[in-house]
Motif scaffolding. Structure first.
Motif, PDB file in Angstrom:
ATOM      1  N   MET A  10       0.892  -1.107  -0.134  1.00 54.55           N
ATOM      2  CA  MET A  10      -0.048  -0.103   0.015  1.00 54.55           C
ATOM      3  C   MET A  10       1.017   1.176   0.017  1.00 54.55           C
ATOM      4  O   MET A  10       1.201   1.872   1.103  1.00 54.55           O
ATOM      5  CB  MET A  10      -0.638  -0.105   1.231  1.00 54.55           C
ATOM      6  CG  MET A  10      -1.657  -1.537   1.588  1.00 54.55           C
ATOM      7  SD  MET A  10      -2.747  -1.252   2.778  1.00 54.55           S
ATOM      8  CE  MET A  10      -1.571  -1.247   4.082  1.00 54.55           C
ATOM      9  N   ASP A  11       1.141   1.904  -0.944  1.00 52.61           N
ATOM     10  CA  ASP A  11       2.218   2.604  -1.132  1.00 52.61           C
ATOM     11  C   ASP A  11       1.630   3.981  -1.741  1.00 52.61           C
ATOM     12  O   ASP A  11       0.855   3.981  -2.953  1.00 52.61           O
ATOM     13  CB  ASP A  11       3.591   2.346  -2.016  1.00 52.61           C
ATOM     14  CG  ASP A  11       4.748   3.078  -1.588  1.00 52.61           C
ATOM     15  OD1 ASP A  11       4.636   3.905  -0.672  1.00 52.61           O
ATOM     16  OD2 ASP A  11       5.547   2.937  -2.427  1.00 52.61           O
ATOM     17  N   TYR A  53       0.643  -4.931   3.344  1.00 53.50           N
ATOM     18  CA  TYR A  53       1.995  -4.314   4.055  1.00 53.50           C
ATOM     19  C   TYR A  53       1.607  -3.009   4.731  1.00 53.50           C
ATOM     20  O   TYR A  53       1.460  -1.866   3.960  1.00 53.50           O
ATOM     21  CB  TYR A  53       2.929  -4.136   2.835  1.00 53.50           C
ATOM     22  CG  TYR A  53       4.573  -4.229   3.397  1.00 53.50           C
ATOM     23  CD1 TYR A  53       4.788  -4.454   4.633  1.00 53.50           C
ATOM     24  CD2 TYR A  53       5.442  -4.012   2.338  1.00 53.50           C
ATOM     25  CE1 TYR A  53       6.084  -4.705   4.786  1.00 53.50           C
ATOM     26  CE2 TYR A  53       6.752  -4.185   2.506  1.00 53.50           C
ATOM     27  CZ  TYR A  53       7.281  -4.546   4.005  1.00 53.50           C
ATOM     28  OH  TYR A  53       8.505  -4.498   4.372  1.00 53.50           O
ATOM     29  N   ALA A  54       1.607  -2.820   5.859  1.00 53.97           N
ATOM     30  CA  ALA A  54       1.057  -1.712   6.659  1.00 53.97           C
ATOM     31  C   ALA A  54       2.257  -0.916   7.318  1.00 53.97           C
ATOM     32  O   ALA A  54       2.428   0.206   7.356  1.00 53.97           O
ATOM     33  CB  ALA A  54       0.109  -2.145   7.683  1.00 53.97           C
ATOM     34  N   PHE A  55       3.338  -1.491   7.628  1.00 54.32           N
ATOM     35  CA  PHE A  55       4.393  -0.944   8.436  1.00 54.32           C
ATOM     36  C   PHE A  55       5.646  -1.859   8.331  1.00 54.32           C
ATOM     37  O   PHE A  55       5.608  -2.952   9.090  1.00 54.32           O
ATOM     38  CB  PHE A  55       4.245  -0.699   9.782  1.00 54.32           C
ATOM     39  CG  PHE A  55       5.016   0.595  10.322  1.00 54.32           C
ATOM     40  CD1 PHE A  55       4.831   1.648  10.220  1.00 54.32           C
ATOM     41  CD2 PHE A  55       6.096   0.080  11.172  1.00 54.32           C
ATOM     42  CE1 PHE A  55       5.533   2.662  10.678  1.00 54.32           C
ATOM     43  CE2 PHE A  55       6.992   1.070  11.553  1.00 54.32           C
ATOM     44  CZ  PHE A  55       6.768   2.240  11.510  1.00 54.32           C
ATOM     45  N   ASN A  59      10.431   0.956   8.073  1.00 55.55           N
ATOM     46  CA  ASN A  59       9.722   2.286   8.233  1.00 55.55           C
ATOM     47  C   ASN A  59       9.752   3.011   9.683  1.00 55.55           C
ATOM     48  O   ASN A  59       9.371   4.260   9.718  1.00 55.55           O
ATOM     49  CB  ASN A  59       8.122   2.031   7.950  1.00 55.55           C
ATOM     50  CG  ASN A  59       7.602   1.636   6.976  1.00 55.55           C
ATOM     51  OD1 ASN A  59       6.906   0.869   6.387  1.00 55.55           O
ATOM     52  ND2 ASN A  59       8.392   2.582   5.673  1.00 55.55           N
ATOM     53  N   ARG A  62      11.538   6.451   9.865  1.00 56.43           N
ATOM     54  CA  ARG A  62      10.570   7.586   9.604  1.00 56.43           C
ATOM     55  C   ARG A  62      10.891   8.735  10.876  1.00 56.43           C
ATOM     56  O   ARG A  62      10.665   8.109  11.890  1.00 56.43           O
ATOM     57  CB  ARG A  62       9.445   7.269   9.271  1.00 56.43           C
ATOM     58  CG  ARG A  62       9.377   6.485   7.702  1.00 56.43           C
ATOM     59  CD  ARG A  62       7.968   6.372   7.155  1.00 56.43           C
ATOM     60  NE  ARG A  62       8.096   5.627   5.844  1.00 56.43           N
ATOM     61  CZ  ARG A  62       7.112   5.937   4.786  1.00 56.43           C
ATOM     62  NH1 ARG A  62       5.772   6.419   5.052  1.00 56.43           N
ATOM     63  NH2 ARG A  62       7.112   5.033   3.873  1.00 56.43           N
ATOM     64  N   ARG A 173       1.127  -3.531  -6.291  1.00 52.92           N
ATOM     65  CA  ARG A 173       1.936  -2.290  -5.469  1.00 52.92           C
ATOM     66  C   ARG A 173       1.352  -1.185  -6.300  1.00 52.92           C
ATOM     67  O   ARG A 173       1.511  -0.842  -7.314  1.00 52.92           O
ATOM     68  CB  ARG A 173       3.342  -2.612  -5.788  1.00 52.92           C
ATOM     69  CG  ARG A 173       4.094  -1.362  -4.961  1.00 52.92           C
ATOM     70  CD  ARG A 173       5.589  -1.229  -4.970  1.00 52.92           C
ATOM     71  NE  ARG A 173       5.756  -0.336  -3.847  1.00 52.92           N
ATOM     72  CZ  ARG A 173       7.052  -0.397  -3.135  1.00 52.92           C
ATOM     73  NH1 ARG A 173       7.585  -1.316  -3.366  1.00 52.92           N
ATOM     74  NH2 ARG A 173       7.273   0.695  -2.513  1.00 52.92           N
ATOM     75  N   ARG A 179       9.278  -2.053  -7.111  1.00 51.92           N
ATOM     76  CA  ARG A 179      10.062  -3.009  -6.164  1.00 51.92           C
ATOM     77  C   ARG A 179       9.185  -3.600  -5.171  1.00 51.92           C
ATOM     78  O   ARG A 179       8.054  -3.398  -5.001  1.00 51.92           O
ATOM     79  CB  ARG A 179      11.116  -2.337  -5.559  1.00 51.92           C
ATOM     80  CG  ARG A 179      10.783  -0.908  -4.904  1.00 51.92           C
ATOM     81  CD  ARG A 179      11.882  -0.053  -3.969  1.00 51.92           C
ATOM     82  NE  ARG A 179      11.300   1.012  -3.574  1.00 51.92           N
ATOM     83  CZ  ARG A 179      11.511   2.418  -4.295  1.00 51.92           C
ATOM     84  NH1 ARG A 179      12.032   2.455  -5.423  1.00 51.92           N
ATOM     85  NH2 ARG A 179      10.799   3.470  -3.894  1.00 51.92           N
ATOM     86  N   SER A 181      10.510  -4.064  -1.955  1.00 50.55           N
ATOM     87  CA  SER A 181      10.777  -3.400  -0.529  1.00 50.55           C
ATOM     88  C   SER A 181      10.527  -4.451   0.584  1.00 50.55           C
ATOM     89  O   SER A 181       9.944  -4.127   1.572  1.00 50.55           O
ATOM     90  CB  SER A 181       9.705  -2.226  -0.245  1.00 50.55           C
ATOM     91  OG  SER A 181       9.936  -1.235  -1.376  1.00 50.55           O
TER      92      SER A 181
HETATM   93  C1  IPE Z   1       6.754  -0.190   1.519  1.00 47.33           C
HETATM   94  O1  IPE Z   1       6.532   1.247   1.235  1.00 47.33           O
HETATM   95  C2  IPE Z   1       6.162  -0.464   3.067  1.00 47.33           C
HETATM   96  C3  IPE Z   1       4.892  -0.491   3.251  1.00 47.33           C
HETATM   97  C4  IPE Z   1       3.820  -0.079   2.185  1.00 47.33           C
HETATM   98  C5  IPE Z   1       4.585  -0.502   4.328  1.00 47.33           C
HETATM   99  P1  IPE Z   1       7.715   2.240   1.443  1.00 47.33           P
HETATM  100  O2  IPE Z   1       7.186   3.498   1.108  1.00 47.33           O
HETATM  101  O3  IPE Z   1       8.339   2.053   2.970  1.00 47.33           O
HETATM  102  O4  IPE Z   1       8.827   1.514   0.410  1.00 47.33           O
HETATM  103  P2  IPE Z   1      10.233   2.117  -0.323  1.00 47.33           P
HETATM  104  O5  IPE Z   1      10.872   3.039   0.770  1.00 47.33           O
HETATM  105  O6  IPE Z   1       9.500   3.097  -1.367  1.00 47.33           O
HETATM  106  O7  IPE Z   1      10.849   0.872  -0.801  1.00 47.33           O
END
Ligand code: IPE
Ligand code: IPE
Ligand code: MG
Length: 228
Positions: A10-11, A53-55, A59, A62, A173, A179, A181
């Motif tokens: 979930m990006d 994929y939540a966290f 992460n 951050r 994605r 990617r 990740s």
């Molecule tokens: C992947 O997203 C992780 C989640 C969705 C929880 P990120 O934003 O953290 O991944 P990168 O940094 O673009 O690889």
């Protein structure tokens, strides 16, 4: 064909918010709202397993304000959604290292796991404090600790967070990044991959149906020969 297990990276929450002149937190909130719709649509379609994929373990890098906001949002999500998830027959699983989280977060997650343990209409996995490499290393260490000298692919799976679940058939994605990740590295071995530029908060039913139609057109060979 409908996939049995769908994974979601979930990006794009931050960019969704930025494109609207809003703070990143507004994007996370909108993204969380979206999860509910995806679960409902999936259940109606007969999809049995969802992994969000939540966290990630990464992460935690951050800014502390963002991490705190996300943790509070998680608590809020379960406080608000748990009764409906129970009613819908959803079973909640957490993939990841719960010890990385503070007690109030752990408390709601454990409550969600316990109170949905007998459900089986749809399995909803939230990857939290999750990293694919960390998951594999943890599995190996558990195997060593148990004094087991040899495993095969099947018995190894019992040591993953997804023990007893089917492999991921379809990985979606959002946000245009190409990617993985560090998501479900072992379970994605033969997944069909789908990348869309749509940001997660905008990935609604229409986008989801489009993705599933794409999946239905794929020819999965698993190393064999093409179907007639
Ligand atoms: C992947 O997203 C992780 C989640 C969705 C929880 P990120 O934003 O953290 O991944 P990168 O940094 O673009 O690889
Ligand atoms: C995904 O959205 C949510 C999490 C990783 C928690 P992002 O916060 O990564 O949003 P972008 O990638 O910065 O747009
Ligand atoms: Mg991102």
């Amino acid at each position: 064909m409908i996939p049995i297990h769908v994974g979601f990276i979930m990006d794009g929450n931050g960019r969704w918010a930025k494109s609207r002149g809003l703070p990143r937190s507004a994007g996370h909130r909108a993204g969380t709202e979206n999860i509910r719709h995806i679960i409902r649509t999936s259940k109606d379609l007969g999809i049995k397993y969802l992994s969000f994929y939540a966290f990630s373990t990464e992460n935690f890098k951050r800014p502390v304000e963002e991490v705190t906001f996300l943790m509070n949002l998680l608590i809020e999500f379960f406080n608000k959604e748990l009764p409906e998830l129970i009613e819908e027959g959803a079973r909640i699983h957490i993939l990841g290292d719960l010890s990385l989280f503070k007690p109030p977060v752990r408390f709601v997650l454990e409550k969600a796991i316990k109170s949905t343990a007998d459900n089986d209409k749809i399995h909803v996995c939230l990857a939290l404090g999750y990293g694919g490499r960390a998951e594999i290393v943890r599995a190996v260490n558990q195997i060593i600790a148990e004094g087991i000298k040899k495993v095969d692919e099947e018995s190894f799976e019992d040591y993953l967070y997804t023990a007893g679940m089917p492999q991921v058939d379809f990985l979606i994605r959002t946000s245009g990044e190409l990617r993985i990740s560090n998501f479900l590295l072992y379970q994605l071995a033969y997944s069909e991959l789908y990348f869309t530029p749509v940001y997660w908060p905008d990935f609604g039913k229409e986008s989801y149906m489009e993705a599933l139609e794409d999946f239905a057109r794929r020819n999965r060979r698993f190393g064999g020969v093409e179907d007639e």
